[in-house]
Motif scaffolding. Structure first.
Motif, PDB file in Angstrom:
ATOM      1  N   ALA A  83      45.382 -72.898  72.303  1.00 21.73           N
ATOM      2  CA  ALA A  83      45.549 -74.193  71.451  1.00 21.73           C
ATOM      3  C   ALA A  83      44.927 -75.495  72.111  1.00 21.73           C
ATOM      4  O   ALA A  83      44.278 -76.079  71.422  1.00 21.73           O
ATOM      5  CB  ALA A  83      46.969 -74.514  71.470  1.00 21.73           C
ATOM      6  N   ARG A  84      45.246 -75.580  73.587  1.00 22.88           N
ATOM      7  CA  ARG A  84      44.358 -76.997  74.201  1.00 22.88           C
ATOM      8  C   ARG A  84      42.977 -76.722  74.330  1.00 22.88           C
ATOM      9  O   ARG A  84      42.203 -77.602  74.379  1.00 22.88           O
ATOM     10  CB  ARG A  84      45.347 -76.880  75.620  1.00 22.88           C
ATOM     11  N   ILE A  85      42.495 -75.524  74.501  1.00 24.49           N
ATOM     12  CA  ILE A  85      41.093 -75.169  74.803  1.00 24.49           C
ATOM     13  C   ILE A  85      40.282 -75.534  73.338  1.00 24.49           C
ATOM     14  O   ILE A  85      39.348 -76.312  73.286  1.00 24.49           O
ATOM     15  CB  ILE A  85      40.996 -73.795  74.991  1.00 24.49           C
ATOM     16  N   TRP A  86      40.893 -75.042  72.324  1.00 20.97           N
ATOM     17  CA  TRP A  86      40.477 -75.120  71.062  1.00 20.97           C
ATOM     18  C   TRP A  86      40.405 -76.719  70.679  1.00 20.97           C
ATOM     19  O   TRP A  86      39.462 -77.240  70.125  1.00 20.97           O
ATOM     20  CB  TRP A  86      41.180 -74.352  69.965  1.00 20.97           C
ATOM     21  N   GLY A  87      41.318 -77.415  70.988  1.00 19.33           N
ATOM     22  CA  GLY A  87      41.409 -78.887  70.784  1.00 19.33           C
ATOM     23  C   GLY A  87      40.365 -79.668  71.308  1.00 19.33           C
ATOM     24  O   GLY A  87      39.818 -80.576  70.946  1.00 19.33           O
ATOM     25  N   SER A  88      40.337 -79.207  72.523  1.00 18.07           N
ATOM     26  CA  SER A  88      39.483 -79.952  73.722  1.00 18.07           C
ATOM     27  C   SER A  88      37.888 -79.423  73.140  1.00 18.07           C
ATOM     28  O   SER A  88      37.173 -80.630  73.081  1.00 18.07           O
ATOM     29  CB  SER A  88      39.708 -79.332  74.962  1.00 18.07           C
ATOM     30  N   VAL A  89      37.691 -78.272  72.924  1.00 20.40           N
ATOM     31  CA  VAL A  89      36.059 -77.982  72.876  1.00 20.40           C
ATOM     32  C   VAL A  89      35.759 -78.714  71.472  1.00 20.40           C
ATOM     33  O   VAL A  89      34.243 -78.850  71.209  1.00 20.40           O
ATOM     34  CB  VAL A  89      35.717 -76.667  72.973  1.00 20.40           C
ATOM     35  N   ASN A  90      36.785 -78.767  70.483  1.00 17.99           N
ATOM     36  CA  ASN A  90      36.143 -79.296  69.118  1.00 17.99           C
ATOM     37  C   ASN A  90      36.510 -80.968  69.104  1.00 17.99           C
ATOM     38  O   ASN A  90      36.250 -81.501  68.218  1.00 17.99           O
ATOM     39  CB  ASN A  90      37.047 -78.510  67.955  1.00 17.99           C
ATOM     40  N   HIS A  91      36.766 -81.499  70.203  1.00 19.22           N
ATOM     41  CA  HIS A  91      37.009 -82.914  70.417  1.00 19.22           C
ATOM     42  C   HIS A  91      37.886 -83.389  69.408  1.00 19.22           C
ATOM     43  O   HIS A  91      37.736 -84.412  68.897  1.00 19.22           O
ATOM     44  CB  HIS A  91      35.529 -83.814  70.237  1.00 19.22           C
ATOM     45  N   GLN A  92      38.981 -82.585  69.074  1.00 18.99           N
ATOM     46  CA  GLN A  92      40.140 -83.203  68.325  1.00 18.99           C
ATOM     47  C   GLN A  92      40.903 -84.166  68.969  1.00 18.99           C
ATOM     48  O   GLN A  92      41.028 -84.261  70.249  1.00 18.99           O
ATOM     49  CB  GLN A  92      40.859 -81.778  68.043  1.00 18.99           C
ATOM     50  N   GLY A  93      41.631 -85.213  68.141  1.00 20.39           N
ATOM     51  CA  GLY A  93      42.272 -86.046  68.521  1.00 20.39           C
ATOM     52  C   GLY A  93      43.522 -85.631  69.346  1.00 20.39           C
ATOM     53  O   GLY A  93      44.029 -84.624  69.083  1.00 20.39           O
ATOM     54  N   GLY A  94      43.904 -86.365  70.401  1.00 23.89           N
ATOM     55  CA  GLY A  94      45.195 -86.020  71.485  1.00 23.89           C
ATOM     56  C   GLY A  94      44.670 -84.863  72.473  1.00 23.89           C
ATOM     57  O   GLY A  94      45.372 -84.436  73.102  1.00 23.89           O
ATOM     58  N   TYR A  95      43.356 -84.560  72.514  1.00 25.18           N
ATOM     59  CA  TYR A  95      42.737 -83.745  73.436  1.00 25.18           C
ATOM     60  C   TYR A  95      41.748 -84.308  74.173  1.00 25.18           C
ATOM     61  O   TYR A  95      41.022 -85.105  73.729  1.00 25.18           O
ATOM     62  CB  TYR A  95      42.362 -82.434  72.876  1.00 25.18           C
ATOM     63  N   GLN A  96      41.708 -84.217  75.599  1.00 29.86           N
ATOM     64  CA  GLN A  96      40.415 -84.564  76.305  1.00 29.86           C
ATOM     65  C   GLN A  96      39.412 -83.943  75.996  1.00 29.86           C
ATOM     66  O   GLN A  96      39.346 -82.448  75.750  1.00 29.86           O
ATOM     67  CB  GLN A  96      40.913 -84.111  77.763  1.00 29.86           C
ATOM     68  N   ALA A  97      38.146 -84.618  75.517  1.00 35.31           N
ATOM     69  CA  ALA A  97      37.170 -83.959  75.302  1.00 35.31           C
ATOM     70  C   ALA A  97      36.470 -82.983  76.181  1.00 35.31           C
ATOM     71  O   ALA A  97      36.300 -83.306  77.402  1.00 35.31           O
ATOM     72  CB  ALA A  97      35.968 -84.988  74.560  1.00 35.31           C
ATOM     73  N   MET A  98      36.114 -81.654  76.071  1.00 38.02           N
ATOM     74  CA  MET A  98      35.586 -80.834  76.989  1.00 38.02           C
ATOM     75  C   MET A  98      34.199 -79.936  76.374  1.00 38.02           C
ATOM     76  O   MET A  98      34.081 -80.012  75.130  1.00 38.02           O
ATOM     77  CB  MET A  98      36.663 -79.707  77.365  1.00 38.02           C
ATOM     78  N   PRO A  99      33.412 -79.627  77.161  1.00 38.48           N
ATOM     79  CA  PRO A  99      33.306 -79.867  78.597  1.00 38.48           C
ATOM     80  C   PRO A  99      33.178 -81.152  79.148  1.00 38.48           C
ATOM     81  O   PRO A  99      32.435 -82.147  78.659  1.00 38.48           O
ATOM     82  CB  PRO A  99      32.325 -78.984  79.364  1.00 38.48           C
ATOM     83  N   LYS A 100      34.027 -81.598  80.068  1.00 35.93           N
ATOM     84  CA  LYS A 100      34.005 -83.071  80.524  1.00 35.93           C
ATOM     85  C   LYS A 100      32.752 -83.597  80.912  1.00 35.93           C
ATOM     86  O   LYS A 100      31.788 -82.932  81.598  1.00 35.93           O
ATOM     87  CB  LYS A 100      35.070 -83.179  81.791  1.00 35.93           C
ATOM     88  N   ASN A 101      32.439 -84.799  80.351  1.00 37.90           N
ATOM     89  CA  ASN A 101      31.068 -85.536  80.894  1.00 37.90           C
ATOM     90  C   ASN A 101      30.006 -84.578  80.397  1.00 37.90           C
ATOM     91  O   ASN A 101      28.701 -85.081  80.971  1.00 37.90           O
ATOM     92  CB  ASN A 101      31.099 -85.912  82.315  1.00 37.90           C
ATOM     93  N   MET A 102      30.114 -83.827  79.593  1.00 40.34           N
ATOM     94  CA  MET A 102      28.730 -83.019  79.068  1.00 40.34           C
ATOM     95  C   MET A 102      28.718 -82.953  77.653  1.00 40.34           C
ATOM     96  O   MET A 102      29.693 -83.203  76.982  1.00 40.34           O
ATOM     97  CB  MET A 102      28.704 -81.537  79.636  1.00 40.34           C
ATOM     98  N   ALA A 103      27.759 -82.427  77.247  1.00 39.48           N
ATOM     99  CA  ALA A 103      27.593 -82.285  75.389  1.00 39.48           C
ATOM    100  C   ALA A 103      28.540 -81.324  75.102  1.00 39.48           C
ATOM    101  O   ALA A 103      28.864 -80.353  75.698  1.00 39.48           O
ATOM    102  CB  ALA A 103      26.079 -81.854  75.275  1.00 39.48           C
ATOM    103  N   LYS A 104      28.907 -81.409  74.012  1.00 42.40           N
ATOM    104  CA  LYS A 104      29.708 -80.703  73.255  1.00 42.40           C
ATOM    105  C   LYS A 104      29.171 -79.431  73.010  1.00 42.40           C
ATOM    106  O   LYS A 104      27.832 -79.356  72.998  1.00 42.40           O
ATOM    107  CB  LYS A 104      30.112 -81.258  71.822  1.00 42.40           C
ATOM    108  N   LEU A 105      29.890 -78.297  72.912  1.00 46.45           N
ATOM    109  CA  LEU A 105      29.554 -76.828  72.823  1.00 46.45           C
ATOM    110  C   LEU A 105      28.484 -77.021  71.591  1.00 46.45           C
ATOM    111  O   LEU A 105      29.101 -77.880  70.485  1.00 46.45           O
ATOM    112  CB  LEU A 105      30.679 -75.987  72.987  1.00 46.45           C
ATOM    113  N   SER A 106      27.636 -75.996  71.401  1.00 44.62           N
ATOM    114  CA  SER A 106      26.915 -75.809  70.159  1.00 44.62           C
ATOM    115  C   SER A 106      27.945 -75.455  68.976  1.00 44.62           C
ATOM    116  O   SER A 106      28.778 -74.793  69.139  1.00 44.62           O
ATOM    117  CB  SER A 106      25.739 -75.034  70.409  1.00 44.62           C
ATOM    118  N   ASP A 107      27.459 -75.795  68.003  1.00 41.23           N
ATOM    119  CA  ASP A 107      28.142 -75.430  66.858  1.00 41.23           C
ATOM    120  C   ASP A 107      28.438 -73.929  66.703  1.00 41.23           C
ATOM    121  O   ASP A 107      29.426 -73.512  66.271  1.00 41.23           O
ATOM    122  CB  ASP A 107      27.570 -76.164  65.476  1.00 41.23           C
ATOM    123  N   CYS A 108      27.237 -73.189  67.111  1.00 33.47           N
ATOM    124  CA  CYS A 108      27.111 -71.727  67.047  1.00 33.47           C
ATOM    125  C   CYS A 108      28.263 -71.367  67.921  1.00 33.47           C
ATOM    126  O   CYS A 108      28.994 -70.298  67.764  1.00 33.47           O
ATOM    127  CB  CYS A 108      25.669 -71.273  67.287  1.00 33.47           C
TER     128      CYS A 108
END
Ligand code: HEC
Length: 124
Positions: A83-108
């Motif tokens: 649940a937290r991983i999903w929120g983080s990698v999708n940059h959802q509100g209320g979660y720390q954006a992951m991977p930290k200080n790097m580009a968002k994972l690709s859409d694929c």
């Protein structure tokens, strides 16, 4: 005449360079449009999700001293924290954006993780 030839040659070269540059897209989204080439069939934990985590997360979330107590290098922890991983990698509100200080994972890659998640996070 000589000037004219030089001019023609120069404008020809300029046009060629413009054409080459105009056609050169090295942007991942142009080269691999998600809709056209993201294959989410046959997604597995060991063949798909684990390598994505290894490449993008395990450096900070390995079993030894994991950041935020989130371990991403084994199935049980990934399932427990999805649940937290999903929120983080999708940059959802209320979660720390992951991977930290790097580009968002690709859409694929996000689509692949999502497909595995929706399949019930099987041990495959
Ligand atoms: C460079 C180190 C680093 C990388 C790489 C990294 N993380 Fe993190 N992660 C952290 C740190 C540090 C925190 C603690 C919160 C903060 O400082 O942002 C954290 C927090 C988290 C949290 C908790 C966030 C919350 O709001 O609940 C999750 C989930 C998480 N990371 C998952 C991941 C995943 C999945 C990846 C790979 C796609 C990843 N992280 C990559 C360092 C990293």
């Amino acid at each position: 005449m000589k000037t004219l030839k030089t001019l023609l040659l120069l404008s020809g070269l300029t046009a060629a360079i413009a054409l080459i540059q105009g056609c050169y897209y090295d942007n991942e989204e142009y080269l691999y449009p998600v809709t056209a080439s993201c294959d989410t069939t046959g997604v597995t934990y060991s063949g798909t999700v684990a390598p994505i985590m290894a490449a993008n997360c395990n450096g900070c979330h390995g079993s030894t001293a994991p950041s935020a107590g989130i371990v991403t290098d084994n199935l049980a922890s990934v399932k427990a924290n999805m649940a937290r991983i999903w929120g983080s990698v999708n940059h959802q509100g209320g979660y720390q954006a992951m991977p930290k200080n790097m580009a968002k994972l690709s859409d694929c890659n996000l689509a692949k993780i999502g497909a595995w998640k929706n399949a019930g996070m099987p041990d495959n």
